[in-house]
Design a protein around this motif. Structure first.
Motif, PDB file in Angstrom:
ATOM      1  N   LEU A  78       0.825  -1.212   0.000  1.00 40.40           N
ATOM      2  CA  LEU A  78       0.000   0.000   0.000  1.00 40.40           C
ATOM      3  C   LEU A  78       0.859   1.261   0.000  1.00 40.40           C
ATOM      4  O   LEU A  78       0.571   2.222  -0.711  1.00 40.40           O
ATOM      5  CB  LEU A  78      -0.922   0.028   1.221  1.00 40.40           C
ATOM      6  CG  LEU A  78      -2.127  -0.887   1.193  1.00 40.40           C
ATOM      7  CD1 LEU A  78      -2.803  -0.917   2.560  1.00 40.40           C
ATOM      8  CD2 LEU A  78      -3.117  -0.451   0.129  1.00 40.40           C
ATOM      9  N   VAL A  79       1.901   1.244   0.796  1.00 40.22           N
ATOM     10  CA  VAL A  79       2.757   2.428   0.914  1.00 40.22           C
ATOM     11  C   VAL A  79       3.546   2.672  -0.370  1.00 40.22           C
ATOM     12  O   VAL A  79       3.783   3.817  -0.749  1.00 40.22           O
ATOM     13  CB  VAL A  79       3.704   2.282   2.123  1.00 40.22           C
ATOM     14  CG1 VAL A  79       4.771   3.359   2.140  1.00 40.22           C
ATOM     15  CG2 VAL A  79       2.902   2.313   3.414  1.00 40.22           C
ATOM     16  N   LEU A  80       3.928   1.601  -1.040  1.00 42.46           N
ATOM     17  CA  LEU A  80       4.735   1.748  -2.252  1.00 42.46           C
ATOM     18  C   LEU A  80       3.901   1.983  -3.505  1.00 42.46           C
ATOM     19  O   LEU A  80       4.451   2.266  -4.564  1.00 42.46           O
ATOM     20  CB  LEU A  80       5.611   0.512  -2.441  1.00 42.46           C
ATOM     21  CG  LEU A  80       6.693   0.326  -1.375  1.00 42.46           C
ATOM     22  CD1 LEU A  80       7.410  -1.002  -1.564  1.00 42.46           C
ATOM     23  CD2 LEU A  80       7.671   1.481  -1.368  1.00 42.46           C
ATOM     24  N   GLU A  85      -4.720   4.880  -2.335  1.00 40.95           N
ATOM     25  CA  GLU A  85      -6.155   5.101  -2.129  1.00 40.95           C
ATOM     26  C   GLU A  85      -6.568   4.411  -0.836  1.00 40.95           C
ATOM     27  O   GLU A  85      -7.216   3.371  -0.856  1.00 40.95           O
ATOM     28  CB  GLU A  85      -6.934   4.578  -3.326  1.00 40.95           C
ATOM     29  CG  GLU A  85      -6.662   5.353  -4.594  1.00 40.95           C
ATOM     30  CD  GLU A  85      -7.540   4.906  -5.740  1.00 40.95           C
ATOM     31  OE1 GLU A  85      -8.575   4.266  -5.488  1.00 40.95           O
ATOM     32  OE2 GLU A  85      -7.178   5.203  -6.881  1.00 40.95           O
ATOM     33  N   LEU A  86      -6.162   5.010   0.255  1.00 44.18           N
ATOM     34  CA  LEU A  86      -6.452   4.444   1.567  1.00 44.18           C
ATOM     35  C   LEU A  86      -7.685   5.100   2.161  1.00 44.18           C
ATOM     36  O   LEU A  86      -7.972   6.257   1.894  1.00 44.18           O
ATOM     37  CB  LEU A  86      -5.270   4.659   2.507  1.00 44.18           C
ATOM     38  CG  LEU A  86      -3.953   4.023   2.100  1.00 44.18           C
ATOM     39  CD1 LEU A  86      -2.871   4.388   3.106  1.00 44.18           C
ATOM     40  CD2 LEU A  86      -4.093   2.524   2.009  1.00 44.18           C
ATOM     41  N   LYS A  87      -8.377   4.337   2.964  1.00 44.90           N
ATOM     42  CA  LYS A  87      -9.520   4.862   3.702  1.00 44.90           C
ATOM     43  C   LYS A  87      -9.283   4.544   5.180  1.00 44.90           C
ATOM     44  O   LYS A  87      -9.879   3.615   5.718  1.00 44.90           O
ATOM     45  CB  LYS A  87     -10.806   4.206   3.229  1.00 44.90           C
ATOM     46  CG  LYS A  87     -11.233   4.583   1.833  1.00 44.90           C
ATOM     47  CD  LYS A  87     -12.468   3.825   1.456  1.00 44.90           C
ATOM     48  CE  LYS A  87     -13.580   4.801   1.194  1.00 44.90           C
ATOM     49  NZ  LYS A  87     -14.828   4.129   0.858  1.00 44.90           N
ATOM     50  N   PRO A  88      -8.387   5.301   5.826  1.00 46.02           N
ATOM     51  CA  PRO A  88      -8.151   5.031   7.246  1.00 46.02           C
ATOM     52  C   PRO A  88      -9.387   5.380   8.068  1.00 46.02           C
ATOM     53  O   PRO A  88     -10.181   6.235   7.686  1.00 46.02           O
ATOM     54  CB  PRO A  88      -6.976   5.943   7.597  1.00 46.02           C
ATOM     55  CG  PRO A  88      -6.984   7.009   6.569  1.00 46.02           C
ATOM     56  CD  PRO A  88      -7.605   6.418   5.334  1.00 46.02           C
ATOM     57  N   HIS A 131      -8.308   1.124  15.029  1.00 43.60           N
ATOM     58  CA  HIS A 131      -7.955   2.013  13.910  1.00 43.60           C
ATOM     59  C   HIS A 131      -7.289   1.135  12.855  1.00 43.60           C
ATOM     60  O   HIS A 131      -6.398   0.351  13.154  1.00 43.60           O
ATOM     61  CB  HIS A 131      -6.989   3.108  14.357  1.00 43.60           C
ATOM     62  CG  HIS A 131      -6.570   3.986  13.218  1.00 43.60           C
ATOM     63  ND1 HIS A 131      -5.522   3.664  12.382  1.00 43.60           N
ATOM     64  CD2 HIS A 131      -7.067   5.149  12.767  1.00 43.60           C
ATOM     65  CE1 HIS A 131      -5.388   4.607  11.470  1.00 43.60           C
ATOM     66  NE2 HIS A 131      -6.326   5.525  11.683  1.00 43.60           N
ATOM     67  N   ALA A 132      -7.742   1.274  11.632  1.00 46.85           N
ATOM     68  CA  ALA A 132      -7.168   0.518  10.522  1.00 46.85           C
ATOM     69  C   ALA A 132      -6.682   1.471   9.453  1.00 46.85           C
ATOM     70  O   ALA A 132      -7.310   2.512   9.197  1.00 46.85           O
ATOM     71  CB  ALA A 132      -8.189  -0.454   9.940  1.00 46.85           C
TER      72      ALA A 132
END
Length: 159
Positions: A78-80, A85-88, A131-132
């Motif tokens: 995800l980081v790379l 497109e994260l939904k924390p 928390h995700a």
């Protein structure tokens, strides 16, 4: 002597997580394992259930190592990714566990897994707030916790 195997397992997990295989870190791991087990020694009060629990505890440890590797890979991917497109977010996980030991163990396993963090426990101890890094499918994450860590904790620490 009943707590030797869990103590050894805790120490090995500590060494693996810390990534330091020095003598001082080994001694520290042993001390922390001993202190941790002294706080929950009542869980092993009946010797008849001790040997039944050993495989379940080992399966829980293996599950943790598997989830640790999978989630570390997922977070790295995800980081790379050029376009993240994260939904924390934070979600409430309904607990089936009821003892302080079980809830604390689940919260710590979730926190030690990359991409997730246990934030709080509700006053009535029925929910764990997590928390995700990616909450795009909260129900799948809840199912994963229920079918994974929570189920294995119940198998390992309930009579």
């Amino acid at each position: 002597m009943k707590l030797f195997l869990p103590g050894l397992l805790f120490t090995i997990v500590w060494l693996a997580i810390s990534g330091s295989f020095t003598i001082p870190n080994l001694v520290f791991g042993i001390v922390v394992a001993a202190l941790s087990l002294s706080m929950v020694r009542h869980q092993w009060s009946e010797s008849s259930t001790y040997w039944r629990r050993v495989p379940a505890i080992l399966f829980l440890a293996l599950l943790f190592l598997k989830e640790l590797a999978l989630s570390a890979w997922t977070v790295a991917r995800l980081v790379l990714t050029p376009k993240m497109e994260l939904k924390p977010g934070i979600f409430a996980y309904p607990l089936k566990l009821d003892t302080d030991f079980e809830i604390t163990l689940l919260a710590n396993l979730i926190t030690l897994t990359p991409g997730t963090l246990s934030v709080d426990v509700s006053e009535d101890r029925s929910k764990l707030y997590v928390h995700a890094l990616d909450c795009s499918d909260v129900e799948a994450t809840k199912r994963s916790i229920a079918d994974g860590f929570e189920r294995r904790i119940m198998e390992a620490f309930r009579k």
